[in-house]
Structures are given as structure tokens and as C-alpha cells.
Design a protein around this motif. Structure first.
Motif, PDB file in Angstrom:
ATOM      1  N   SER A  81     -46.142 -33.127  15.283  1.00 29.64           N
ATOM      2  CA  SER A  81     -46.135 -31.670  15.227  1.00 29.64           C
ATOM      3  C   SER A  81     -47.546 -31.126  15.049  1.00 29.64           C
ATOM      4  O   SER A  81     -47.908 -30.118  15.643  1.00 29.64           O
ATOM      5  CB  SER A  81     -45.244 -31.188  14.085  1.00 29.64           C
TER       6      SER A  81
ATOM      7  N   GLU B 223     -49.334 -31.501  18.276  1.00 33.21           N
ATOM      8  CA  GLU B 223     -48.859 -30.537  19.267  1.00 33.21           C
ATOM      9  C   GLU B 223     -49.643 -29.244  19.166  1.00 33.21           C
ATOM     10  O   GLU B 223     -49.949 -28.609  20.176  1.00 33.21           O
ATOM     11  CB  GLU B 223     -47.369 -30.275  19.054  1.00 33.21           C
TER      12      GLU B 223
ATOM     13  N   GLY C 207     -48.527 -29.989  24.919  1.00 36.18           N
ATOM     14  CA  GLY C 207     -47.313 -30.773  24.814  1.00 36.18           C
ATOM     15  C   GLY C 207     -47.085 -31.654  26.011  1.00 36.18           C
ATOM     16  O   GLY C 207     -46.072 -32.326  26.092  1.00 36.18           O
TER      17      GLY C 207
ATOM     18  N   PHE D 284     -46.569 -37.335  23.594  1.00 36.00           N
ATOM     19  CA  PHE D 284     -45.667 -36.282  23.138  1.00 36.00           C
ATOM     20  C   PHE D 284     -44.372 -36.285  23.945  1.00 36.00           C
ATOM     21  O   PHE D 284     -43.288 -36.094  23.389  1.00 36.00           O
ATOM     22  CB  PHE D 284     -46.339 -34.904  23.230  1.00 36.00           C
ATOM     23  N   GLN D 285     -44.471 -36.514  25.253  1.00 38.66           N
ATOM     24  CA  GLN D 285     -43.267 -36.550  26.080  1.00 38.66           C
ATOM     25  C   GLN D 285     -42.371 -37.713  25.686  1.00 38.66           C
ATOM     26  O   GLN D 285     -41.148 -37.550  25.585  1.00 38.66           O
ATOM     27  CB  GLN D 285     -43.643 -36.664  27.557  1.00 38.66           C
TER      28      GLN D 285
ATOM     29  N   SER E 145     -40.706 -36.806  22.468  1.00 43.94           N
ATOM     30  CA  SER E 145     -39.662 -35.810  22.711  1.00 43.94           C
ATOM     31  C   SER E 145     -38.409 -36.460  23.291  1.00 43.94           C
ATOM     32  O   SER E 145     -37.287 -36.187  22.863  1.00 43.94           O
ATOM     33  CB  SER E 145     -40.218 -34.744  23.655  1.00 43.94           C
TER      34      SER E 145
ATOM     35  N   THR F 286     -36.541 -38.488  20.562  1.00 43.70           N
ATOM     36  CA  THR F 286     -35.704 -37.683  19.659  1.00 43.70           C
ATOM     37  C   THR F 286     -34.428 -37.238  20.364  1.00 43.70           C
ATOM     38  O   THR F 286     -33.353 -37.243  19.762  1.00 43.70           O
ATOM     39  CB  THR F 286     -36.471 -36.464  19.124  1.00 43.70           C
ATOM     40  N   LYS F 287     -34.529 -36.882  21.648  1.00 44.88           N
ATOM     41  CA  LYS F 287     -33.326 -36.509  22.401  1.00 44.88           C
ATOM     42  C   LYS F 287     -32.378 -37.695  22.527  1.00 44.88           C
ATOM     43  O   LYS F 287     -31.158 -37.540  22.415  1.00 44.88           O
ATOM     44  CB  LYS F 287     -33.697 -36.011  23.804  1.00 44.88           C
TER      45      LYS F 287
ATOM     46  N   ARG G  41     -38.065 -41.896  30.117  1.00 47.98           N
ATOM     47  CA  ARG G  41     -38.906 -42.473  29.071  1.00 47.98           C
ATOM     48  C   ARG G  41     -39.435 -43.837  29.509  1.00 47.98           C
ATOM     49  O   ARG G  41     -40.600 -44.160  29.277  1.00 47.98           O
ATOM     50  CB  ARG G  41     -38.119 -42.608  27.771  1.00 47.98           C
TER      51      ARG G  41
END
Length: 90
Positions: free
Chosen positions: A11, A14, A19, A24-25, A28, A31-32, A60
């Protein structure tokens, strides 16, 4: 989750960086993936969410393969911090 400290680090990054960085991707998508996995444990027959999970896993995996080819050190550091398995290369 164990990786809450890493969430705060990402964070903060970021705010400093865009982003769009590969790290960062991947974070992300991870987490998804974790959120969808816990959802699918409750709703086993939610096939559209299963399809979405497979698509995110593929994205990913492609990003990790790209990062592995470009910068092996950053790749190793990222998979250690996110506690994910190393991808198999051909």
C-alpha cells in the motif's frame, strides 16, 4: 492472514509508484485468488467464479513467468513475500 505486514508495504509502495508494476499486479491477483478460493469453499457449485479464478490464475502465472525471465531476484523476493509456489519453467 499472515501477510498483513506485506499488505501495508504494498500500500505504501502504491502511493509512491504506479499500480501498474508487475509486483503490484501479482499482489493484486493474489489477493483476488485468496478471496475467491475462500468463497468457493462455501459455494462449491459456483462455476462462473471457478472460471474467473482460473482466468486470474493464468494472468498471474504469465506475469510471474515474465518477471522470472526479466529479473530473477525480484521474482524470488516476490514469491517469498507472497508465500506462493515457484512456477515451473519449460
Amino acid at each position: 492472514m499472515v501477510k498483513n505486514s506485506f499488505v501495508s508495504v504494498i500500500s505504501q509502495k502504491e502511493n509512491k509508484e504506479s499500480g501498474g508494476s508487475v509486483e503490484f499486479q501479482v499482489f493484486s491477483f493474489t489477493t483476488k485468488i485468496r478471496r475467491l478460493t475462500s468463497h468457493l469453499e462455501l459455494h462449491k457449485k459456483d462455476f462462473s467464479s471457478q472460471r474467473g479464478l482460473r482466468k486470474i490464475l493464468g494472468k498471474r502465472q504469465r506475469l510471474l513467468a515474465y518477471l522470472s525471465k526479466r529479473n530473477r531476484g525480484r521474482y524470488k523476493e516476490l514469491i517469498d513475500e507472497l508465500d506462493i509456489r515457484e512456477i515451473k519453467t519449460r
